[in-house]
Enzyme design. Structure first.
Site, PDB file in Angstrom:
ATOM      1  N   SER A 122       0.856  -0.957  -0.311  1.00 47.66           N
ATOM      2  CA  SER A 122       0.378  -0.278   0.285  1.00 47.66           C
ATOM      3  C   SER A 122       1.083   1.332   0.136  1.00 47.66           C
ATOM      4  O   SER A 122       1.638   1.703   0.502  1.00 47.66           O
ATOM      5  CB  SER A 122      -0.915   0.118   1.291  1.00 47.66           C
ATOM      6  N   LYS A 174      -3.871  -7.592   3.265  1.00 50.60           N
ATOM      7  CA  LYS A 174      -4.002  -6.193   2.434  1.00 50.60           C
ATOM      8  C   LYS A 174      -5.564  -6.692   1.726  1.00 50.60           C
ATOM      9  O   LYS A 174      -5.875  -5.046   2.227  1.00 50.60           O
ATOM     10  CB  LYS A 174      -3.367  -6.762   1.123  1.00 50.60           C
ATOM     11  N   HIS A 177      -7.691  -4.808   4.001  1.00 50.00           N
ATOM     12  CA  HIS A 177      -7.194  -3.502   4.442  1.00 50.00           C
ATOM     13  C   HIS A 177      -7.473  -2.425   3.455  1.00 50.00           C
ATOM     14  O   HIS A 177      -8.563  -1.605   3.842  1.00 50.00           O
ATOM     15  CB  HIS A 177      -5.582  -3.446   4.198  1.00 50.00           C
ATOM     16  N   ASN A 178      -7.771  -3.307   2.086  1.00 47.55           N
ATOM     17  CA  ASN A 178      -8.668  -2.562   1.160  1.00 47.55           C
ATOM     18  C   ASN A 178     -10.454  -1.841   1.479  1.00 47.55           C
ATOM     19  O   ASN A 178     -10.652  -1.764   0.884  1.00 47.55           O
ATOM     20  CB  ASN A 178      -8.302  -3.464  -0.374  1.00 47.55           C
ATOM     21  N   GLU A 181     -10.627   0.751   3.408  1.00 52.30           N
ATOM     22  CA  GLU A 181     -10.523   1.402   2.408  1.00 52.30           C
ATOM     23  C   GLU A 181     -11.512   2.089   1.900  1.00 52.30           C
ATOM     24  O   GLU A 181     -11.707   3.440   1.766  1.00 52.30           O
ATOM     25  CB  GLU A 181      -9.497   0.977   1.627  1.00 52.30           C
TER      26      GLU A 181
END
Length: 303
Positions: A122, A174, A177-178, A181
């Protein structure tokens, strides 16, 4: 300190530059001649014109880092490059890949004696100067092999990166995480839309965003970037209201269903992106039709 970088898009090219700035020699390859030319003349970076040349340019044990689109592009490259690698080499998949793909890829690498690590990365276009957050999955040996390079890529040698767990863990973290987001972006977008709709108050959205950056509970780097964008153009009139989804939001939603963990914010943010892509248009037309047939409500016809 010598590494190969495959994939010289917005992320890969800047990662090569940051590694070179940190004293690493980087052999760099992309199928696009223009992408390779973009790094020509960069101190410490040697663009090459094939995967074979890339592998040949690296001393053993080799370290190869792939920054390619998830899916076919990554898989095809892995299938091509693994036969060129040797026992003790290390291959890193830095794509926004589905974490379950990491396991068969690690198995294929292991059959050739090659270490494999999956890396969620990221940082976007800001990573060159600010560093990248890097989430790693794989064996201790695989992660140890690339740790010196990760320490250069990260914001500092000791912060912004983590060996998250076994193969697949980097891409899994990840992925989540997205998903987070997506939810954060959606909340900010809805809040500013709500304030903008209160026309009688004539609110200065850019000024509000700038003020929130200091002392507010919602202050964040994402808010910093939002404030900068609104300062440049608070009306956003020239931008089409279409938001793409990279795939990781979908995987996050699917995973939440399989694990039975409620993720309404992340899932609804994903659904809203689908709506901006026109995928809800038929449903909206049918809703209008139903109101017409049961209640006689007027339909708005296309010109």
């Amino acid at each position: 300190m010598h590494i190969g970088m495959v994939g010289l898009g917005r992320m890969g090219a800047n990662m090569a530059r940051r590694l070179a700035r940190g004293g690493t020699r980087v052999a760099a390859f992309d199928v696009s001649e223009a992408a390779r030319a973009g790094l020509s003349g960069t101190p410490g970076v040697e663009p090459v014109d094939s995967l074979t040349a890339l592998v040949a340019a690296l001393p053993a044990p080799r370290r190869l880092w792939l920054m390619l689109p998830a899916g076919a592009a990554t898989q095809t490259t892995i299938d091509t490059v693994l036969p060129l690698m040797e026992t003790g080499d290390t291959l890193v998949d830095g794509a926004n890949a589905w974490y379950r793909d990491a396991v068969p890829r690690a198995r294929a690498a292991g059959e050739r004696g090659v270490h494999f690590a999956d890396a969620g990365v990221s940082g976007g276009i800001w990573g060159l100067d600010n560093g990248y957050a890097i989430m790693l999955g794989g064996s201790d040996a695989a992660v140890a092999a690339v740790t010196p390079f990760v320490r250069i890529l990260a914001p500092t040698p000791d912060t912004g990166w983590l060996h998250c767990g076994p193969v697949g863990a980097g891409h899994f973290v990840k992925m989540v995480h997205n998903g987070i987001e997506y939810g954060m972006m959606q909340a900010l977008a809805e809040g500013f839309a709500l304030m903008g709709a209160k026309e009688e108050m004539d609110l200065d959205l850019a000024a509000i965003a700038q003020m929130w950056r200091h002392g507010s509970v919602v202050r964040s780097w994402l808010l910093d970037l939002t404030a900068e964008a609104l300062t440049r153009d608070s009306g956003l009139e020239g931008i089409r209201p279409v938001v793409a989804d990279s795939g990781e939001g979908r995987w996050t939603a699917i995973e939440s269903v399989e694990l039975g963990i409620p993720t309404p914010v992340m899932t609804l943010a994903l659904m809203n992106r689908f709506g901006t892509q026109g995928k809800g248009d038929y449903a909206a037309r049918l809703l209008a039709t139903m109101r017409n047939v049961f209640g006689g409500h007027a339909l708005e016809r296309k010109p």
